[in-house]
Design an enzyme around this catalytic site. Structure first.
Site, short mmCIF file in Angstrom:
data_model
loop_
_atom_site.label_atom_id
_atom_site.label_comp_id
_atom_site.label_asym_id
_atom_site.label_seq_id
_atom_site.Cartn_x
_atom_site.Cartn_y
_atom_site.Cartn_z
N GLY A 85 -0.15 4.77 -7.04
CA GLY A 85 0.46 4.06 -5.94
C GLY A 85 0.84 5.00 -4.81
O GLY A 85 1.72 5.84 -4.98
N THR A 86 0.16 4.87 -3.65
CA THR A 86 0.31 5.88 -2.60
C THR A 86 -0.18 5.32 -1.27
O THR A 86 -1.03 4.43 -1.25
CB THR A 86 -0.53 7.14 -2.95
OG1 THR A 86 0.03 7.78 -4.07
CG2 THR A 86 -0.57 8.14 -1.83
N THR A 87 0.32 5.89 -0.19
CA THR A 87 -0.33 5.80 1.12
C THR A 87 -0.37 7.19 1.71
O THR A 87 0.69 7.81 1.92
CB THR A 87 0.42 4.85 2.06
OG1 THR A 87 0.47 3.54 1.51
CG2 THR A 87 -0.29 4.78 3.41
N SER A 215 -3.35 3.25 -2.39
CA SER A 215 -3.29 1.80 -2.53
C SER A 215 -2.85 1.10 -1.25
O SER A 215 -3.19 -0.05 -1.03
CB SER A 215 -2.32 1.44 -3.66
OG SER A 215 -1.02 1.95 -3.39
N GLY A 216 -2.11 1.78 -0.39
CA GLY A 216 -1.64 1.15 0.84
C GLY A 216 -2.62 1.23 1.99
O GLY A 216 -2.42 0.58 3.02
#
Length: 283
Positions: A85-87, A215-216
C-alpha cells in the site's frame, strides 16, 4: 509367523439402531472435517483436526460452528498479510528531480506504520521510491547499495543514475517470479543531469519525465496527465507532486500519513515533510 487373533462377539461393541420414532426426532448429523474423508476435507480447505489437536496436545482452536470450515482462532487471529500500500511519485525538472511519497505502510486492512520512509538513499545523489512488498524492496535496496558502492570504488567517481537503475532492473527481472516490487529510481549526475527511471513489477526499466507508482497511482493518473507540463521549475514540481499525492491519499485507503518530498540537484539534497493537517487536498 504369529497368527492374528480374530475379533469375537464379546470384543465387538455393537450399538443397536434407535427405533424409527427416535430416528425421526433426532436432528440430522452435520458432517465436519473431523468426520469427513481427509482428502475431501483438504479439497474443501477444511482442517482435519482443530489446531494443535493430536496425541498429548491440547486443542488450540475449535471450529466456529458445526460444518464451518473456519476455526475460531483463524477468525479472531488471521494470518499476517504482506505489508503493501503506497503512493510514490517522481518528476524531472531542469537541474534535478523531485521525489514524493506518502508514509502509510498497511498490512491488509491494518496500518502497520503511519510514518514510514519509502524514499531510500542508494548513493550520494541517487534515491529510490519503494512500493509493493516492504520486505522485498528493502532487501533489494540493500543489495543495490552494496553493489553500487563497489562500482563507485572501481570507477573512482560517482556512479550514474542509469547504472543504479540497471542494477535494480537486473535483480527485479531475474527474480520476477519471487518479488513484488515496484520502484522509481531518481537522482542527479554530471553526465545526464536529473533522471527518473520507472521499474514496475516484472523488471522493465523506462526513463520517464514524470511517473507515479503504488496502489494510489491509479487514482491520480488523469490528474497527472492534466496537470503536468514540460519545463516546470523546482517550486512548481514540488507543488505538483504534493497536490497529486494528497489526492491519492484521500482516495486510496492504503495511502496516508504525511507527504515526504525530496529534491535532488547538483547543489545537494533538500528534504521536507508535509504533515497530514497541512495537505493541499483532503477528503
Amino acid at each position: 509367523a504369529q497368527e492374528l487373533s480374530r475379533p469375537t462377539a464379546e470384543s465387538v461393541c455393537i450399538r443397536p439402531a434407535p427405533p424409527p420414532a427416535e430416528r425421526a426426532a433426532q436432528p440430522p448429523e452435520i458432517e465436519t472435517a473431523a468426520t469427513m474423508d481427509p482428502v475431501l476435507a483438504g479439497m474443501m480447505g477444511m482442517s482435519p483436526l482443530p489446531c494443535g489437536e493430536g496425541e498429548g496436545e491440547q486443542p488450540l482452536g475449535r471450529h466456529v460452528e458445526g460444518g464451518c470450515p473456519y476455526r475460531a482462532d483463524d477468525v479472531m487471529s488471521p494470518e499476517q498479510a504482506v505489508s503493501t500500500g503506497t503512493t510514490i511519485m517522481a518528476v524531472e525538472f531542469d537541474g534535478g528531480v523531485v521525489l514524493a511519497a506518502d508514509s502509510r505502510t498497511s498490512t491488509g486492512t491494518y496500518v502497520a506504520n503511519r510514518a514510514s520512509r519509502k524514499i531510500s538513499k542508494v548513493h550520494d545523489n541517487i534515491f529510490v521510491c519503494r512500493s509493493g512488498s516492504a520486505a522485498d524492496t528493502q532487501a533489494l535496496t540493500g543489495l543495490v547499495q552494496n553493489y553500487l558502492g563497489q562500482h563507485a570504488i572501481e570507477i573512482g567517481k560517482q556512479p550514474t543514475v542509469k547504472s543504479c537503475a540497471n542494477l535494480f532492473q537486473t535483480f527485479c527481472y531475474n527474480n520476477k517470479d519471487n518479488l513484488m516490487a515496484g520502484l522509481i529510481v531518481a537522482g542527479y549526475d554530471e553526465k545526464r543531469g536529473g533522471q527518473v527511471f520507472s521499474i514496475p513489477i516484472g523488471g522493465t526499466c523506462l526513463r520517464q519525465p514524470v511517473v507515479a507508482g503504488g496502489s494510489g497511482s491509479m487514482y491520480i493518473s488523469a490528474l497527472i496527465d492534466s496537470s503536468y507540463r514540460p519545463g516546470m521549475t523546482k517550486a512548481e514540481c514540488l507543488a505538483f507532486v504534493r497536490k497529486c499525492v494528497a489526492h491519492a491519499m484521500a482516495l486510496d485507503s492504503s495511502s496516508g500519513g504525511v507527504i515526504r518530498t525530496l529534491c535532488v540537484t547538483k547543489d545537494g539534497i533538500e528534504e521536507e515533510t508535509l504533515l497530514g493537517d497541512k495537505l493541499p487536498f483532503g477528503p
